[in-house]
Design a protein around this motif. Sequence first.
Motif, PDB file in Angstrom:
ATOM      1  N   GLN A 146       9.385  49.618  35.081  1.00 29.03           N
ATOM      2  CA  GLN A 146      10.672  49.946  35.671  1.00 29.03           C
ATOM      3  C   GLN A 146      11.567  48.721  35.765  1.00 29.03           C
ATOM      4  OE1 GLN A 146       9.536  51.784  39.385  1.00 29.03           O
ATOM      5  NE2 GLN A 146       9.253  53.756  38.377  1.00 29.03           N
ATOM      6  N   ALA A 147      12.873  48.957  35.656  1.00 28.93           N
ATOM      7  CA  ALA A 147      13.842  47.866  35.782  1.00 28.93           C
ATOM      8  C   ALA A 147      13.680  47.206  37.143  1.00 28.93           C
ATOM      9  CB  ALA A 147      15.255  48.400  35.613  1.00 28.93           C
ATOM     10  N   ALA A 148      13.709  45.888  37.146  1.00 31.84           N
ATOM     11  CA  ALA A 148      13.539  45.135  38.389  1.00 31.84           C
ATOM     12  C   ALA A 148      14.368  43.858  38.332  1.00 31.84           C
ATOM     13  CB  ALA A 148      12.073  44.792  38.607  1.00 31.84           C
ATOM     14  N   GLY A 149      14.844  43.433  39.492  1.00 27.30           N
ATOM     15  CA  GLY A 149      15.589  42.183  39.570  1.00 27.30           C
ATOM     16  C   GLY A 149      17.006  42.317  39.036  1.00 27.30           C
ATOM     17  N   LYS A 150      17.563  41.183  38.679  1.00 25.99           N
ATOM     18  CA  LYS A 150      18.960  41.124  38.243  1.00 25.99           C
ATOM     19  C   LYS A 150      19.092  41.501  36.766  1.00 25.99           C
ATOM     20  CE  LYS A 150      21.350  38.086  40.255  1.00 25.99           C
ATOM     21  NZ  LYS A 150      21.972  38.971  41.212  1.00 25.99           N
ATOM     22  N   TRP A 151      19.995  42.450  36.486  1.00 24.21           N
ATOM     23  CA  TRP A 151      20.342  42.862  35.128  1.00 24.21           C
ATOM     24  C   TRP A 151      21.819  42.552  34.926  1.00 24.21           C
ATOM     25  CZ3 TRP A 151      17.607  45.864  31.328  1.00 24.21           C
ATOM     26  CH2 TRP A 151      16.256  46.037  31.622  1.00 24.21           C
ATOM     27  N   LYS A 152      22.160  42.101  33.705  1.00 26.46           N
ATOM     28  CA  LYS A 152      23.549  41.768  33.387  1.00 26.46           C
ATOM     29  C   LYS A 152      23.966  42.427  32.087  1.00 26.46           C
ATOM     30  CE  LYS A 152      23.817  37.339  35.747  1.00 26.46           C
ATOM     31  NZ  LYS A 152      24.362  35.983  35.655  1.00 26.46           N
ATOM     32  N   GLN A 153      25.277  42.712  32.004  1.00 22.41           N
ATOM     33  CA  GLN A 153      25.858  43.291  30.797  1.00 22.41           C
ATOM     34  C   GLN A 153      27.148  42.550  30.474  1.00 22.41           C
ATOM     35  OE1 GLN A 153      26.387  47.533  31.075  1.00 22.41           O
ATOM     36  NE2 GLN A 153      27.654  47.631  29.247  1.00 22.41           N
ATOM     37  N   TRP A 154      27.377  42.287  29.152  1.00 25.84           N
ATOM     38  CA  TRP A 154      28.558  41.570  28.681  1.00 25.84           C
ATOM     39  C   TRP A 154      29.291  42.391  27.631  1.00 25.84           C
ATOM     40  CZ3 TRP A 154      23.733  39.443  29.274  1.00 25.84           C
ATOM     41  CH2 TRP A 154      23.592  38.414  30.214  1.00 25.84           C
ATOM     42  N   ASP A 155      30.596  42.153  27.513  1.00 25.06           N
ATOM     43  CA  ASP A 155      31.344  42.780  26.433  1.00 25.06           C
ATOM     44  C   ASP A 155      31.226  41.912  25.175  1.00 25.06           C
ATOM     45  OD1 ASP A 155      33.184  40.637  26.716  1.00 25.06           O
ATOM     46  OD2 ASP A 155      34.676  41.870  27.737  1.00 25.06           O
ATOM     47  N   VAL A 156      31.834  42.364  24.085  1.00 18.71           N
ATOM     48  CA  VAL A 156      31.731  41.656  22.801  1.00 18.71           C
ATOM     49  C   VAL A 156      32.274  40.233  22.885  1.00 18.71           C
ATOM     50  CG1 VAL A 156      32.467  41.705  20.376  1.00 18.71           C
ATOM     51  CG2 VAL A 156      31.825  43.809  21.507  1.00 18.71           C
ATOM     52  N   ALA A 157      33.269  39.998  23.740  1.00 17.79           N
ATOM     53  CA  ALA A 157      33.863  38.667  23.876  1.00 17.79           C
ATOM     54  C   ALA A 157      33.001  37.730  24.728  1.00 17.79           C
ATOM     55  CB  ALA A 157      35.258  38.782  24.483  1.00 17.79           C
TER      56      ALA A 157
ATOM     57  N   ALA B 222      19.358  43.143  24.744  1.00 14.99           N
ATOM     58  CA  ALA B 222      20.091  43.902  23.736  1.00 14.99           C
ATOM     59  C   ALA B 222      21.276  43.045  23.301  1.00 14.99           C
ATOM     60  CB  ALA B 222      20.572  45.232  24.303  1.00 14.99           C
ATOM     61  N   TRP B 223      21.638  43.155  22.018  1.00 14.35           N
ATOM     62  CA  TRP B 223      22.711  42.340  21.451  1.00 14.35           C
ATOM     63  C   TRP B 223      23.799  43.219  20.850  1.00 14.35           C
ATOM     64  CZ3 TRP B 223      17.540  41.403  20.816  1.00 14.35           C
ATOM     65  CH2 TRP B 223      17.051  40.182  21.273  1.00 14.35           C
ATOM     66  N   HIS B 224      25.030  42.720  20.896  1.00 12.50           N
ATOM     67  CA  HIS B 224      26.136  43.336  20.157  1.00 12.50           C
ATOM     68  C   HIS B 224      25.889  43.099  18.671  1.00 12.50           C
ATOM     69  CE1 HIS B 224      28.769  44.327  23.523  1.00 12.50           C
ATOM     70  NE2 HIS B 224      28.444  43.177  24.075  1.00 12.50           N
ATOM     71  N   PRO B 225      26.492  43.902  17.774  1.00 16.37           N
ATOM     72  CA  PRO B 225      26.294  43.705  16.329  1.00 16.37           C
ATOM     73  C   PRO B 225      26.637  42.289  15.853  1.00 16.37           C
ATOM     74  CG  PRO B 225      27.376  45.803  16.705  1.00 16.37           C
ATOM     75  CD  PRO B 225      27.309  45.088  18.043  1.00 16.37           C
ATOM     76  N   GLU B 226      27.538  41.611  16.560  1.00 14.92           N
ATOM     77  CA  GLU B 226      27.927  40.248  16.181  1.00 14.92           C
ATOM     78  C   GLU B 226      26.900  39.203  16.604  1.00 14.92           C
ATOM     79  OE1 GLU B 226      29.807  42.261  18.151  1.00 14.92           O
ATOM     80  OE2 GLU B 226      31.111  43.032  16.563  1.00 14.92           O
ATOM     81  N   GLY B 227      25.889  39.628  17.364  1.00 14.59           N
ATOM     82  CA  GLY B 227      24.825  38.716  17.770  1.00 14.59           C
ATOM     83  C   GLY B 227      24.924  38.189  19.187  1.00 14.59           C
ATOM     84  N   LYS B 228      26.012  38.498  19.885  1.00 15.50           N
ATOM     85  CA  LYS B 228      26.141  38.040  21.270  1.00 15.50           C
ATOM     86  C   LYS B 228      25.368  38.977  22.195  1.00 15.50           C
ATOM     87  CE  LYS B 228      30.634  35.874  20.698  1.00 15.50           C
ATOM     88  NZ  LYS B 228      32.046  35.871  21.095  1.00 15.50           N
ATOM     89  N   PRO B 229      24.861  38.455  23.312  1.00 10.57           N
ATOM     90  CA  PRO B 229      24.118  39.306  24.249  1.00 10.57           C
ATOM     91  C   PRO B 229      24.970  40.460  24.768  1.00 10.57           C
ATOM     92  CG  PRO B 229      23.842  36.994  24.827  1.00 10.57           C
ATOM     93  CD  PRO B 229      24.902  37.057  23.765  1.00 10.57           C
TER      94      PRO B 229
END
Length: 144
Positions: free
Chosen positions: A101-112, A84-91
């Motif tokens: 089902q979700a498996a393994g390592k998942w990561k989330q980032w802020d807009v910066a 999934a991407w932020h509107p600016e195109g960053k992950p």
Amino acid sequence: MLNLRYALAMVFLWGLAGCNQYPKSLYCPQGMHEVASRSEPGKHVWCESKDKVRAQWIEWHAGTTQPRQSCSYRSLKPEGSFTAWHPEGKPWVQGQFVAGQAAGKWKQWDVAGNEVAEGDYSGGRLVAGAPVAGMSLCEKMASP
């Protein structure tokens, strides 16, 4: 000079000719084709292999050609990568699905671009770390 203007005009017009196909199979991975009955132009596209075993769903941010999220499927279950991407195109979120089902390592980032959450999942359940947002639409889109 006239020939140069003509050539530039033709290149410009030729480029515009492809715009009418948005988001037709332009966004489908190689070896897949768009399924019009499961796609909504300008919102999302459903692509699948000829044997209908593999599929890819891509959703765009409203009113743009910027991807919002993308899920891979196998036999109509989320299987493989999710992004999934932020509107600016960053992950925004990245992870993997196994057997739906979700498996393994998942990561989330802020807009910066700063990591704000990292969680380890097994069988769709968080087993370590922090919960990561944004996975629910993949399951919903699996149903025809």
